[in-house]
Motif scaffolding. Structure first.
Motif, PDB file in Angstrom:
ATOM      1  N   GLN A   1     -12.347  11.402  -0.118  1.00  0.00           N
ATOM      2  CA  GLN A   1     -12.395   9.940  -0.031  1.00  0.00           C
ATOM      3  C   GLN A   1     -11.063   9.336  -0.476  1.00  0.00           C
ATOM      4  O   GLN A   1     -10.313   9.931  -1.231  1.00  0.00           O
ATOM      5  CB  GLN A   1     -13.512   9.375  -0.914  1.00  0.00           C
ATOM      6  CG  GLN A   1     -14.891   9.740  -0.443  1.00  0.00           C
ATOM      7  CD  GLN A   1     -15.969   9.050  -1.275  1.00  0.00           C
ATOM      8  OE1 GLN A   1     -15.684   8.264  -2.161  1.00  0.00           O
ATOM      9  NE2 GLN A   1     -17.209   9.367  -0.978  1.00  0.00           N
ATOM     10  N   VAL A   2     -10.806   8.130   0.013  1.00  0.00           N
ATOM     11  CA  VAL A   2      -9.625   7.389  -0.404  1.00  0.00           C
ATOM     12  C   VAL A   2     -10.049   6.433  -1.514  1.00  0.00           C
ATOM     13  O   VAL A   2     -11.019   5.695  -1.376  1.00  0.00           O
ATOM     14  CB  VAL A   2      -9.023   6.588   0.777  1.00  0.00           C
ATOM     15  CG1 VAL A   2      -7.890   5.697   0.298  1.00  0.00           C
ATOM     16  CG2 VAL A   2      -8.538   7.546   1.854  1.00  0.00           C
ATOM     17  N   THR A   3      -9.341   6.469  -2.619  1.00  0.00           N
ATOM     18  CA  THR A   3      -9.614   5.584  -3.741  1.00  0.00           C
ATOM     19  C   THR A   3      -8.502   4.545  -3.811  1.00  0.00           C
ATOM     20  O   THR A   3      -7.328   4.905  -3.857  1.00  0.00           O
ATOM     21  CB  THR A   3      -9.666   6.378  -5.056  1.00  0.00           C
ATOM     22  OG1 THR A   3     -10.678   7.370  -4.946  1.00  0.00           O
ATOM     23  CG2 THR A   3      -9.956   5.473  -6.233  1.00  0.00           C
ATOM     24  N   GLN A   4      -8.878   3.270  -3.791  1.00  0.00           N
ATOM     25  CA  GLN A   4      -7.877   2.220  -3.877  1.00  0.00           C
ATOM     26  C   GLN A   4      -7.746   1.748  -5.322  1.00  0.00           C
ATOM     27  O   GLN A   4      -8.737   1.602  -6.034  1.00  0.00           O
ATOM     28  CB  GLN A   4      -8.247   1.046  -2.980  1.00  0.00           C
ATOM     29  CG  GLN A   4      -8.151   1.395  -1.515  1.00  0.00           C
ATOM     30  CD  GLN A   4      -8.376   0.184  -0.634  1.00  0.00           C
ATOM     31  OE1 GLN A   4      -9.185  -0.679  -0.940  1.00  0.00           O
ATOM     32  NE2 GLN A   4      -7.641   0.124   0.463  1.00  0.00           N
TER      33      GLN A   4
ATOM     34  N   VAL B   1     -11.325  10.004  -8.698  1.00  0.00           N
ATOM     35  CA  VAL B   1     -11.051  10.303  -7.293  1.00  0.00           C
ATOM     36  C   VAL B   1     -12.062  11.333  -6.818  1.00  0.00           C
ATOM     37  O   VAL B   1     -12.210  12.390  -7.424  1.00  0.00           O
ATOM     38  CB  VAL B   1      -9.605  10.829  -7.112  1.00  0.00           C
ATOM     39  CG1 VAL B   1      -9.348  11.227  -5.666  1.00  0.00           C
ATOM     40  CG2 VAL B   1      -8.605   9.793  -7.582  1.00  0.00           C
TER      41      VAL B   1
ATOM     42  N   TYR C   1      -5.653  -1.367  -7.448  1.00  0.00           N
ATOM     43  CA  TYR C   1      -4.923  -2.618  -7.258  1.00  0.00           C
ATOM     44  C   TYR C   1      -4.148  -2.964  -8.521  1.00  0.00           C
ATOM     45  O   TYR C   1      -4.620  -2.734  -9.629  1.00  0.00           O
ATOM     46  CB  TYR C   1      -5.905  -3.756  -6.950  1.00  0.00           C
ATOM     47  CG  TYR C   1      -6.686  -3.518  -5.679  1.00  0.00           C
ATOM     48  CD1 TYR C   1      -6.193  -3.946  -4.458  1.00  0.00           C
ATOM     49  CD2 TYR C   1      -7.902  -2.855  -5.712  1.00  0.00           C
ATOM     50  CE1 TYR C   1      -6.904  -3.729  -3.295  1.00  0.00           C
ATOM     51  CE2 TYR C   1      -8.618  -2.635  -4.553  1.00  0.00           C
ATOM     52  CZ  TYR C   1      -8.117  -3.069  -3.339  1.00  0.00           C
ATOM     53  OH  TYR C   1      -8.810  -2.853  -2.192  1.00  0.00           O
TER      54      TYR C   1
ATOM     55  N   SER D   1       0.830  -1.212   0.000  1.00  0.00           N
ATOM     56  CA  SER D   1       0.000   0.000   0.000  1.00  0.00           C
ATOM     57  C   SER D   1       0.859   1.255   0.000  1.00  0.00           C
ATOM     58  O   SER D   1       1.859   1.334   0.708  1.00  0.00           O
ATOM     59  CB  SER D   1      -0.905   0.011   1.225  1.00  0.00           C
ATOM     60  OG  SER D   1      -1.789  -1.071   1.194  1.00  0.00           O
ATOM     61  N   SER D   2       0.452   2.213  -0.792  1.00  0.00           N
ATOM     62  CA  SER D   2       1.088   3.529  -0.826  1.00  0.00           C
ATOM     63  C   SER D   2      -0.016   4.576  -0.851  1.00  0.00           C
ATOM     64  O   SER D   2      -0.997   4.433  -1.580  1.00  0.00           O
ATOM     65  CB  SER D   2       1.959   3.697  -2.074  1.00  0.00           C
ATOM     66  OG  SER D   2       3.018   2.779  -2.084  1.00  0.00           O
ATOM     67  N   TYR D   3       0.133   5.602  -0.058  1.00  0.00           N
ATOM     68  CA  TYR D   3      -0.838   6.699  -0.058  1.00  0.00           C
ATOM     69  C   TYR D   3      -0.251   7.822  -0.886  1.00  0.00           C
ATOM     70  O   TYR D   3       0.817   8.342  -0.592  1.00  0.00           O
ATOM     71  CB  TYR D   3      -1.115   7.166   1.375  1.00  0.00           C
ATOM     72  CG  TYR D   3      -2.084   8.314   1.428  1.00  0.00           C
ATOM     73  CD1 TYR D   3      -3.441   8.088   1.244  1.00  0.00           C
ATOM     74  CD2 TYR D   3      -1.644   9.611   1.638  1.00  0.00           C
ATOM     75  CE1 TYR D   3      -4.352   9.140   1.273  1.00  0.00           C
ATOM     76  CE2 TYR D   3      -2.541  10.659   1.667  1.00  0.00           C
ATOM     77  CZ  TYR D   3      -3.881  10.426   1.487  1.00  0.00           C
ATOM     78  OH  TYR D   3      -4.772  11.461   1.516  1.00  0.00           O
ATOM     79  N   ILE D   4      -0.960   8.187  -1.957  1.00  0.00           N
ATOM     80  CA  ILE D   4      -0.487   9.226  -2.866  1.00  0.00           C
ATOM     81  C   ILE D   4      -1.596  10.276  -2.994  1.00  0.00           C
ATOM     82  O   ILE D   4      -2.620  10.018  -3.628  1.00  0.00           O
ATOM     83  CB  ILE D   4      -0.148   8.637  -4.249  1.00  0.00           C
ATOM     84  CG1 ILE D   4       0.883   7.515  -4.087  1.00  0.00           C
ATOM     85  CG2 ILE D   4       0.365   9.726  -5.180  1.00  0.00           C
ATOM     86  CD1 ILE D   4       1.039   6.640  -5.297  1.00  0.00           C
ATOM     87  N   PRO D   5      -1.435  11.430  -2.369  1.00  0.00           N
ATOM     88  CA  PRO D   5      -2.489  12.452  -2.446  1.00  0.00           C
ATOM     89  C   PRO D   5      -2.579  13.070  -3.844  1.00  0.00           C
ATOM     90  O   PRO D   5      -1.564  13.386  -4.459  1.00  0.00           O
ATOM     91  CB  PRO D   5      -2.058  13.488  -1.410  1.00  0.00           C
ATOM     92  CG  PRO D   5      -0.610  13.271  -1.190  1.00  0.00           C
ATOM     93  CD  PRO D   5      -0.316  11.841  -1.545  1.00  0.00           C
TER      94      PRO D   5
END
Length: 113
Positions: free
Chosen positions: A49-52, A45, A54, A15-19
């Motif tokens: 909200q957070v969009t995942q 996006v 994969y 997992s990586s969080y990229i704003p």
């Protein structure tokens, strides 16, 4: 990995969080294997909200030829290929081992030694 054509530094497996700003973004991932053809998806996006997203690296299963060199990307976790090259190699090794054992066990009766 690139978002809207801009390389994203320090991205690792997992997992990586990229704003990013709200809106649609083109996400591209290129596997680090021999062929580096990127796989791409347009990801919406929503603000707040957070969009995942994969990604699964290329496999040699029942995948179409295009997925053999690119992988799979999308909003839901991709299903693993249930059959493929791994199963084939395993079966080939098991078959070879069986024949080898038969030759070792029955070789003298068959005139091999």
């Amino acid at each position: 990995m690139a978002i809207d054509g801009q390389s994203v530094p320090n991205v690792r497996w997992g997992s990586s969080y990229i704003p990013v700003v709200p809106g649609e973004h083109a996400v591209a991932v290129a596997p680090q294997q021999v062929v580096r053809r990127p796989v791409q998806a347009v990801v919406p996006v929503v603000a707040g909200q957070v969009t995942q997203v994969y990604y699964r690296a290329p496999t040699f299963g029942r995948a179409p030829v295009s997925r053999l060199t690119t992988g799979v990307i999308g909003p839901v976790p991709p299903q693993p290929d249930s059959t493929g090259l791994g199963w084939f190699i395993g079966a080939a090794i098991a078959g070879f081992a069986t024949v080898l054992m038969a030759v070792i066990v029955f070789g003298s009766q068959l005139g091999f030694w």
